[in-house]
Motif scaffolding. Structure first.
Motif, PDB file in Angstrom:
ATOM      1  N   THR A   1       0.849  -1.193   0.000  1.00  0.00           N
ATOM      2  CA  THR A   1       0.000   0.000   0.000  1.00  0.00           C
ATOM      3  C   THR A   1       0.888   1.248   0.000  1.00  0.00           C
ATOM      4  O   THR A   1       2.017   1.196   0.497  1.00  0.00           O
ATOM      5  N   PRO A   2       0.419   2.369  -0.552  1.00  0.00           N
ATOM      6  CA  PRO A   2       1.263   3.570  -0.588  1.00  0.00           C
ATOM      7  C   PRO A   2       1.385   4.261   0.776  1.00  0.00           C
ATOM      8  O   PRO A   2       0.441   4.290   1.563  1.00  0.00           O
ATOM      9  N   LEU A   3       2.556   4.810   1.014  1.00  0.00           N
ATOM     10  CA  LEU A   3       2.818   5.622   2.209  1.00  0.00           C
ATOM     11  C   LEU A   3       2.285   7.029   1.942  1.00  0.00           C
ATOM     12  O   LEU A   3       2.576   7.616   0.901  1.00  0.00           O
ATOM     13  N   TRP A   4       1.486   7.546   2.885  1.00  0.00           N
ATOM     14  CA  TRP A   4       0.945   8.889   2.715  1.00  0.00           C
ATOM     15  C   TRP A   4       1.165   9.712   3.970  1.00  0.00           C
ATOM     16  O   TRP A   4       1.419   9.180   5.030  1.00  0.00           O
ATOM     17  N   ARG A   5       1.092  11.022   3.792  1.00  0.00           N
ATOM     18  CA  ARG A   5       1.382  11.960   4.885  1.00  0.00           C
ATOM     19  C   ARG A   5       0.142  12.762   5.226  1.00  0.00           C
ATOM     20  O   ARG A   5      -0.587  13.218   4.352  1.00  0.00           O
ATOM     21  N   TRP A   6      -0.066  12.928   6.546  1.00  0.00           N
ATOM     22  CA  TRP A   6      -1.134  13.780   7.049  1.00  0.00           C
ATOM     23  C   TRP A   6      -0.486  14.892   7.848  1.00  0.00           C
ATOM     24  O   TRP A   6       0.425  14.655   8.645  1.00  0.00           O
ATOM     25  N   GLN A   7      -0.951  16.130   7.627  1.00  0.00           N
ATOM     26  CA  GLN A   7      -0.436  17.272   8.372  1.00  0.00           C
ATOM     27  C   GLN A   7      -1.589  18.137   8.825  1.00  0.00           C
ATOM     28  O   GLN A   7      -2.487  18.456   8.039  1.00  0.00           O
ATOM     29  N   SER A   8      -1.546  18.514  10.082  1.00  0.00           N
ATOM     30  CA  SER A   8      -2.564  19.388  10.648  1.00  0.00           C
ATOM     31  C   SER A   8      -2.389  20.799  10.093  1.00  0.00           C
ATOM     32  O   SER A   8      -1.269  21.240   9.823  1.00  0.00           O
ATOM     33  N   ALA A   9      -3.490  21.485   9.962  1.00  0.00           N
ATOM     34  CA  ALA A   9      -3.434  22.875   9.511  1.00  0.00           C
ATOM     35  C   ALA A   9      -2.824  23.781  10.566  1.00  0.00           C
ATOM     36  O   ALA A   9      -2.344  24.870  10.253  1.00  0.00           O
TER      37      ALA A   9
ATOM     38  N   ALA B   1      -0.584  22.493  13.294  1.00  0.00           N
ATOM     39  CA  ALA B   1       0.634  21.972  13.925  1.00  0.00           C
ATOM     40  C   ALA B   1       1.745  21.868  12.883  1.00  0.00           C
ATOM     41  O   ALA B   1       1.494  21.587  11.712  1.00  0.00           O
ATOM     42  N   PRO B   2       2.994  22.078  13.309  1.00  0.00           N
ATOM     43  CA  PRO B   2       4.096  22.063  12.346  1.00  0.00           C
ATOM     44  C   PRO B   2       4.491  20.654  11.877  1.00  0.00           C
ATOM     45  O   PRO B   2       5.009  20.491  10.794  1.00  0.00           O
ATOM     46  N   GLY B   3       4.264  19.646  12.688  1.00  0.00           N
ATOM     47  CA  GLY B   3       4.697  18.298  12.348  1.00  0.00           C
ATOM     48  C   GLY B   3       3.724  17.591  11.426  1.00  0.00           C
ATOM     49  O   GLY B   3       2.611  18.039  11.185  1.00  0.00           O
ATOM     50  N   ALA B   4       4.170  16.459  10.887  1.00  0.00           N
ATOM     51  CA  ALA B   4       3.330  15.637  10.020  1.00  0.00           C
ATOM     52  C   ALA B   4       3.458  14.183  10.450  1.00  0.00           C
ATOM     53  O   ALA B   4       4.445  13.793  11.073  1.00  0.00           O
ATOM     54  N   TRP B   5       2.462  13.388  10.115  1.00  0.00           N
ATOM     55  CA  TRP B   5       2.454  11.954  10.402  1.00  0.00           C
ATOM     56  C   TRP B   5       2.393  11.207   9.078  1.00  0.00           C
ATOM     57  O   TRP B   5       1.736  11.656   8.145  1.00  0.00           O
ATOM     58  N   HIS B   6       3.056  10.061   9.026  1.00  0.00           N
ATOM     59  CA  HIS B   6       3.006   9.208   7.843  1.00  0.00           C
ATOM     60  C   HIS B   6       2.260   7.923   8.198  1.00  0.00           C
ATOM     61  O   HIS B   6       2.456   7.369   9.284  1.00  0.00           O
TER      62      HIS B   6
END
Length: 104
Positions: free
Chosen positions: A8-16, A18-23
């Motif tokens: 499955t593809p790796l995708w990134r989520w980022q809060s509007a 917060a500076p960090g992102a989650w994969h």
């Protein structure tokens, strides 16, 4: 212990805000159904956690770690967070197709 292997593809989520992102990897289809069935039968590796999460063992390439999967309403499956140490060890980037084995 039951294993499920998917690609499955790796995708990134980022809060509007917060500076960090989650994969994440999205676990869907037969693997998601198998995890759900294991949840109902109480076969978790270490039990259920907050937010309906389930503790599992994950393996990508040579990297194996204990983590949790979280219910994903949009897909009806589960989300597996992929921490930076795993992405670095396996040279993974957003959009890469990743083969992961989930054990519970």
């Amino acid at each position: 212990m039951e294993d499920f292997t998917i690609a499955t593809p790796l995708w990134r989520w980022q809060s509007a805000t917060a500076p960090g992102a989650w994969h994440f990897l999205t676990i869907a289809g037969d693997a998601a159904d198998g995890i759900r069935l294991a949840a109902m039968s109480g076969q978790w590796l270490d039990g259920r956690g907050g937010f309906g999460s389930a503790k599992v063992r994950a393996a990508i390439g040579d990297t194996v770690w204990s983590t949790s999967v979280f219910p994903h309403k949009e897909s009806g499956g589960w989300l597996l967070p992929i921490k930076a140490a795993v992405r670095k060890a396996e040279a993974l980037a957003e959009g890469d197709m990743v083969t992961v084995t989930i054990s519970l």
